[in-house]
Design an enzyme around this catalytic site. Structure first.
Site, PDB file in Angstrom:
ATOM      1  N   LYS A   1     -38.275 -68.816 -75.098  1.00 60.19           N
ATOM      2  CA  LYS A   1     -38.023 -67.554 -74.387  1.00 60.19           C
ATOM      3  C   LYS A   1     -38.652 -67.613 -72.999  1.00 60.19           C
ATOM      4  CE  LYS A   1     -38.756 -62.545 -75.114  1.00 60.19           C
ATOM      5  NZ  LYS A   1     -39.404 -61.541 -75.997  1.00 60.19           N
TER       6      LYS A   1
ATOM      7  N   SER B   1     -36.353 -57.919 -77.583  1.00 56.68           N
ATOM      8  CA  SER B   1     -36.063 -58.533 -76.303  1.00 56.68           C
ATOM      9  C   SER B   1     -35.741 -60.028 -76.382  1.00 56.68           C
ATOM     10  CB  SER B   1     -37.260 -58.325 -75.376  1.00 56.68           C
ATOM     11  OG  SER B   1     -38.408 -58.960 -75.891  1.00 56.68           O
TER      12      SER B   1
ATOM     13  N   SER C   1     -39.505 -57.558 -81.139  1.00 57.48           N
ATOM     14  CA  SER C   1     -38.634 -58.433 -80.342  1.00 57.48           C
ATOM     15  C   SER C   1     -38.311 -59.802 -80.921  1.00 57.48           C
ATOM     16  CB  SER C   1     -39.237 -58.637 -78.956  1.00 57.48           C
ATOM     17  OG  SER C   1     -38.904 -57.540 -78.155  1.00 57.48           O
TER      18      SER C   1
HETATM   19  N1  GLN Z   1     -38.054 -52.745 -78.177  1.00 56.83           N
HETATM   20  C1  GLN Z   1     -39.453 -52.631 -77.960  1.00 56.83           C
HETATM   21  C2  GLN Z   1     -39.731 -52.275 -76.517  1.00 56.83           C
HETATM   22  O1  GLN Z   1     -38.812 -52.077 -75.814  1.00 56.83           O
HETATM   23  C3  GLN Z   1     -40.159 -53.890 -78.358  1.00 56.83           C
HETATM   24  C4  GLN Z   1     -40.008 -54.976 -77.383  1.00 56.83           C
HETATM   25  C5  GLN Z   1     -40.806 -56.197 -77.745  1.00 56.83           C
HETATM   26  O2  GLN Z   1     -41.168 -56.388 -78.895  1.00 56.83           O
HETATM   27  N2  GLN Z   1     -41.105 -56.990 -76.733  1.00 56.83           N
HETATM   28  O3  GLN Z   1     -40.837 -52.201 -76.094  1.00 56.83           O
END
Ligand code: GLN
Length: 485
Positions: A78, A153, A177
């Site tokens: 990532k 994400s 994420s």
């Molecule tokens: N969807 C969550 C957010 O927008 C988690 C994102 C993540 O785990 N990086 O913060």
């Protein structure tokens, strides 16, 4: 079977037996990438030349007498993890030209273990999002239905694994994420315990929540990759100096003696009936394999979204203060005064969601509001953690849905932040508590979109979640299904 379809463990034994070369596998993956990327867009950057070179050099060295655990295995990372000499954008315009002078600990460990870096995968900007639509480089598409989101994400990492554009991948999970995109793409994702994997070189979003973990084609690969990246690192003061078990040892057959808690609060209004059915059926499979299922309660679950969306933006607003156009990242051309340079660089460099979080977080931390928001949220966080500790007195693991629905449509929630935040309802509590969570494929909706089962375990008991996941997988075929591309 095509070479790009292999799992890590399959590829490893073929390499050792000399039946394939890393060069062949890597070039088959790049061919696959060239074919599918125009549709899927899982990657932000590719490092083909370096990857082919690494593959050849491993082939020359041979696989017989090396201790490198993933020697010759191609991996995607990532774009939130710093990679020396390879652009690391974090899905943001502000870092679009940032080439780190060092490797994140996880990137270094993968390299040292012999992994071959294929490229850097797409993500929501600074890992803020649940759909991969907040990337400055455009969205990744769900391989099962290109008009749907892959989750976020780490949407690029999950899509790359689901499409066989990589053998396995690394993601990061702050509030879901890894688990949610894995569920939406029909692959396996593991968020380790907070402190299990070093965050050194991970571009920080919310430092008290961020964890790095594997996304893979099956549980065995996830266990293998976790062993590669886990462990204490003096460069991350929150990494925990406890022994890391060999997770392959957790992959034992049978679930006798294991009690699985089913948290009542995860089966609520708004839960898609297809998801509910798949998760309940999955629990039935675990029971048939010898586990005992009991209902448990995590009473503060409903406050998870509110607490997370105070704490995470608060930490983000502080972490993102470093992007000021001075040391690195984008610097606006229009800059008559220092203040103007700061302001313009940040206005031009950050996308809408990141700006929203910075404002929310700054507000929540400002004088007079701190007690009402940040402090209150931190207290709620303790209650949520205690819920889990109480539940784990009655059961070894918890089983629940990963998300209330399967992947939603591209564009469906991107203009409605509250709806987007609410879709994280089942992943945020485990992040707030710091416990590990595994997401494994457990079914499909009537529209053919994958559904994920979430298995949560006590702090530092990743092995238990892996054991349950492994047994489920051995007795089902959901993880073997591939999207029709
Ligand atoms: N969807 C969550 C957010 O927008 C988690 C994102 C993540 O785990 N990086 O913060």
């Amino acid at each position: 079977m095509e070479l790009y379809e292999l799992t890590i463990h399959e590829l490893k034994s073929l390499l050792v037996r000399g039946e394939v070369t890393a060069e062949e596998v890597t070039s088959s993956l790049f061919e696959r990438i060239r074919k599918l990327e125009p549709k899927v867009a899982a990657y932000i950057s590719l490092s083909e030349e370096a990857a082919m070179e690494q593959a050849r050099s491993w082939d020359q060295r041979g696989y017989q007498d090396t201790t490198a655990v993933i020697a010759g295995v191609p991996i995607a990372i990532k774009d939130v993890l710093c990679t020396k000499g390879i652009r690391t954008t974090c899905g943001s315009k502000i870092l679009a030209n940032f080439v780190p002078p060092f490797d994140a600990t996880v990137a270094r460990k993968i390299k040292e273990a012999g992994g071959i870096l294929l490229g850097k995968t797409n993500m929501d900007e600074f890992a803020m999002g649940s759909s991969c639509e907040n990337s400055a480089f455009g969205p990744t598409h769900n391989p099962w239905d290109l008009n749907h989101i892959p989750g976020g994400s780490s949407g690029g990492s999950a899509a790359a694994v689901a499409t066989d554009e990589s053998i396995a991948a690394i993601g990061s999970d702050t509030g879901g994420s890894i688990r949610q995109p894995a569920a939406h793409c029909g692959v396996v994702g593991l968020k380790p315990t907070y402190g299990r994997v070093s965050r050194y070189g991970l571009v920080a979003f919310a430092s008290s929540l961020d964890q790095i973990g594997p996304i893979a084609k099956d549980v065995r690969d996830a266990a293998l990759l976790l062993n590669v990246i886990a462990g204490y690192d003096h460069r991350d003061s929150t990494s925990v100096p406890t022994e890391v078990p060999d997770y392959q040892q957790s992959l034992v057959e049978g679930l006798e003696g294991i009690t699985v808690g089913i948290p009542r609060e995860y089966f609520i209004e708004g839960l898609d009936p297809d998801v509910e059915r798949a998760v309940k059926d999955a629990v039935g499979v675990l029971e048939a394999l010898g586990a005992r299922a009991i209902e448990v309660s995590l009473p503060h679950t409903e406050y998870g979204v509110a607490a997370y969306y105070i704490i995470a933006p608060a930490e983000a607003s502080s972490n993102l203060a470093r992007y000021d156009g001075v040391k690195y990242g984008l610097r606006s051309r229009e800059r008559k005064t220092l203040m103007e340079m700061y302001r313009k660089s940040r206005s031009e460099g950050f996308g809408a969601e990141v700006k929203r979080r910075i404002m929310l977080g700054t507000y929540a931390l400002s004088a007079g509001y701190y007690d009402a928001y940040y402090k209150k949220a931190s207290q709620v966080r303790t209650l949520i953690r205690d819920d889990f500790l109480q539940a784990f007195k009655q059961c070894q693991v918890l089983a629940a849905p990963v998300a209330p629905t399967a992947a939603f449509g591209l564009g469906e929630k991107v203009d409605d932040p509250l709806q987007m935040y609410l879709s994280d309802v089942f992943t945020l509590p485990a992040s707030l508590a710091g416990i590990p969570g595994l997401s494994i494929p457990c079914g499909f909706t009537s529209q053919g979109l994958p559904i994920g089962l979430q298995i949560l375990a006590p702090h530092f008991h990743e092995g238990l979640a892996l054991q349950v996941g492994y047994n489920f997988e051995k007795n089902t075929e959901f993880h073997q299904k591939r999207p029709p591309l």
